[in-house]
Write an enzyme that holds these catalytic residues in place. Structure first.
Site, mmCIF file in Angstrom:
data_model
loop_
_atom_site.group_PDB
_atom_site.id
_atom_site.type_symbol
_atom_site.label_atom_id
_atom_site.label_comp_id
_atom_site.label_asym_id
_atom_site.label_seq_id
_atom_site.Cartn_x
_atom_site.Cartn_y
_atom_site.Cartn_z
ATOM 1 N N TRP A 35 0.785 -1.154 -0.090
ATOM 2 C CA TRP A 35 -0.083 0.026 0.078
ATOM 3 C C TRP A 35 0.980 1.245 -0.048
ATOM 4 C CZ3 TRP A 35 -4.268 -1.010 -1.787
ATOM 5 C CH2 TRP A 35 -5.031 -2.198 -1.511
ATOM 6 N N ASP A 73 -1.406 6.809 6.176
ATOM 7 C CA ASP A 73 -2.383 5.820 6.053
ATOM 8 C C ASP A 73 -2.548 4.812 7.393
ATOM 9 O OD1 ASP A 73 -4.066 3.588 5.111
ATOM 10 O OD2 ASP A 73 -2.662 3.270 3.175
ATOM 11 N N LYS A 85 -11.719 -1.618 6.983
ATOM 12 C CA LYS A 85 -10.892 -2.515 7.541
ATOM 13 C C LYS A 85 -11.418 -2.897 8.934
ATOM 14 C CE LYS A 85 -8.595 -3.013 3.838
ATOM 15 N NZ LYS A 85 -7.392 -2.487 3.423
HETATM 16 C C1 LIG Z 1 -6.827 -1.997 2.183
HETATM 17 C C2 LIG Z 1 -5.917 -0.933 2.293
HETATM 18 C C3 LIG Z 1 -5.831 0.292 1.350
HETATM 19 C C4 LIG Z 1 -6.794 0.312 0.120
HETATM 20 O O1 LIG Z 1 -8.070 0.725 0.532
HETATM 21 P P1 LIG Z 1 -9.193 0.868 -0.902
HETATM 22 O O2 LIG Z 1 -10.251 1.541 0.343
HETATM 23 O O3 LIG Z 1 -9.796 -0.390 -1.127
HETATM 24 O O4 LIG Z 1 -8.623 1.936 -1.745
HETATM 25 C C5 LIG Z 1 -4.841 1.119 1.272
HETATM 26 N N1 LIG Z 1 -4.123 1.316 2.340
HETATM 27 C C6 LIG Z 1 -4.098 0.285 3.469
HETATM 28 C C7 LIG Z 1 -3.100 0.211 4.571
HETATM 29 C C8 LIG Z 1 -5.179 -0.998 3.196
HETATM 30 O O5 LIG Z 1 -5.109 -1.858 4.226
#
Ligand SMILES: *Cc1c(COP(=O)(O)O)cnc(C)c1O
Length: 360
Positions: free
Chosen positions: A101, A171, A195
């Site tokens: 990511w 993030d 998540k």
């Molecule tokens: C799942 C995830 C993403 C992507 O998320 P989307 O909402 O599908 O774009 C980005 N960063 C992390 C750390 C993730 O676990």
């Protein structure tokens, strides 16, 4: 009805109490005679939902007044572009690459300026967090970017990087609301909610006000400008209203559980059950260096692909589902987010013990 223990990395398990409440309110939300899916996002009923959700999130995370909370669409991935478009005044940014990511965000940012990879753990399949205490932060960097919990590899920063005064952007998709955070250490904290918070299709962006400006890169679409959404209270266009409603319910649930200190205690307790077993098991082992282990995502392997597949198959039959690891790591991964009860982790470890005995 029978519920399984769902160890999916995302979309992931939600608190049963929240799902039941939403089911009860499906046909008639709070005397409105309609579901939240059917109501105007400009209605008084929805205004109360979004305002309460924001207030509860602010309470939970202790968000200072000089930060805005934005409920946006496009998921976490949309932020990979939105961040450079809005923050790259000097067109320079530093990225720490600790997984897929972070790498995707790093690659996307390259479309907009000069992007430096100032640290990485790719040399060992992202199984650790590099030393971030004294990095070569660029003097003209607009920000330093991290992915704080690496969903696929199961690592988490214990210490935030020393950004040498530069704005930190993080993030936190897979560790959102899993423990207390000091929001003031960040310029932007953001995460996809699917998540650890709610249904898929939304990202929450917590952004310091001085970073919200009209001075964005030329060509930045209106919809990808933070100021558009900040000025409109996340109602510039129709938001993901049902998702905001569900997240609001999860915020209430977290408050009723005792807030983020209590979630941290519970998450540490749950993770310890699994990691302690992995440390003593002769069949299964964790793939991450112990000091950087995530409380949320726990990858493990037997070292034998066929044995891994057999384990996943038998676990699924026993009601322990979505344990297959990410295709780039192989093996297994148990995501044990806030809504995974301790009983679910205990059931998993009991099953692993039995499997180990049977396959010794
Ligand atoms: C799942 C995830 C993403 C992507 O998320 P989307 O909402 O599908 O774009 C980005 N960063 C992390 C750390 C993730 O676990």
């Amino acid at each position: 009805m029978s519920r399984v223990y769902n160890f999916s990395a995302g979309p992931a398990v939600l608190p049963e109490e929240v799902l039941k409440e939403a089911a009860e309110e499906m046909l008639d939300y709070n005397g409105t005679g309609m579901s939240v899916m059917e109501m105007s996002h400009r209605s008084a009923a929805f205004k109360e939902i979004i305002d309460t959700a924001e207030k509860d999130l602010r309470d939970l995370m202790n968000i200072p007044d000089n930060y805005k909370v934005l409920f946006l669409q496009g998921g976490a991935s949309q932020q990979f572009a939105m961040i450079p478009m809005n923050l790259m005044k000097n067109k320079v940014a530093d990225y720490i690459v600790t997984g897929q990511w972070a790498k995707k965000a790093y690659q996307e940012a390259q479309k907009y300026g000069k992007v430096n990879k100032i640290a990485s753990s790719e040399d060992k399949t992202f199984s650790y967090i590099p030393d971030v205490s004294d990095l070569p932060v660029s003097p003209d960097a607009d920000y330093v970017y991290i992915c704080e919990n690496n969903t696929i590899y199961g690592t988490k920063y214990r210490q935030l990087p020393n950004t040498k005064g530069k704005t930190l952007v993080a993030d936190v998709s897979s560790c959102f609301l899993s423990e207390p955070v000091d929001v003031t250490k960040y310029g932007i904290i953001y995460g996809g909610v699917q998540k650890n918070i709610g249904p898929a299709g939304m990202v929450i962006v917590i952004i310091r006000e001085d970073l919200i400006t009209e001075d964005v890169l030329p060509g930045t679409p209106t919809m990808l400008t933070y100021k558009t959404h900040a000025d409109a209270g996340s109602l510039y266009n129709t938001p993901n209203a049902y998702c905001i409603y569900m997240c609001g319910k999860v915020f209430k649930w977290l408050k009723s559980m005792g807030g983020l200190e209590e979630m941290k205690r519970r998450n540490e307790e749950k993770a310890k059950i699994l990691y302690d077993f992995l440390d003593e098991s002769k069949l299964f082992h964790g793939t991450v260096v112990p000091e950087d282990r995530s409380l949320m995502n726990v990858p493990f392997v037997t070292g034998d692909k066929e044995m891994d597949a057999k384990f996943v198959k038998e676990a699924t039959a026993a009601g322990l589902v979505n344990l297959k690891g990410h295709r780039t790591v192989g093996g297994m991964r148990a995501s044990i987010y806030n809504a995974m009860p301790k009983a679910g982790v205990e059931a998993l470890v009991a099953f692993m013990k039995k499997f180990e005995e049977e396959n010794a």
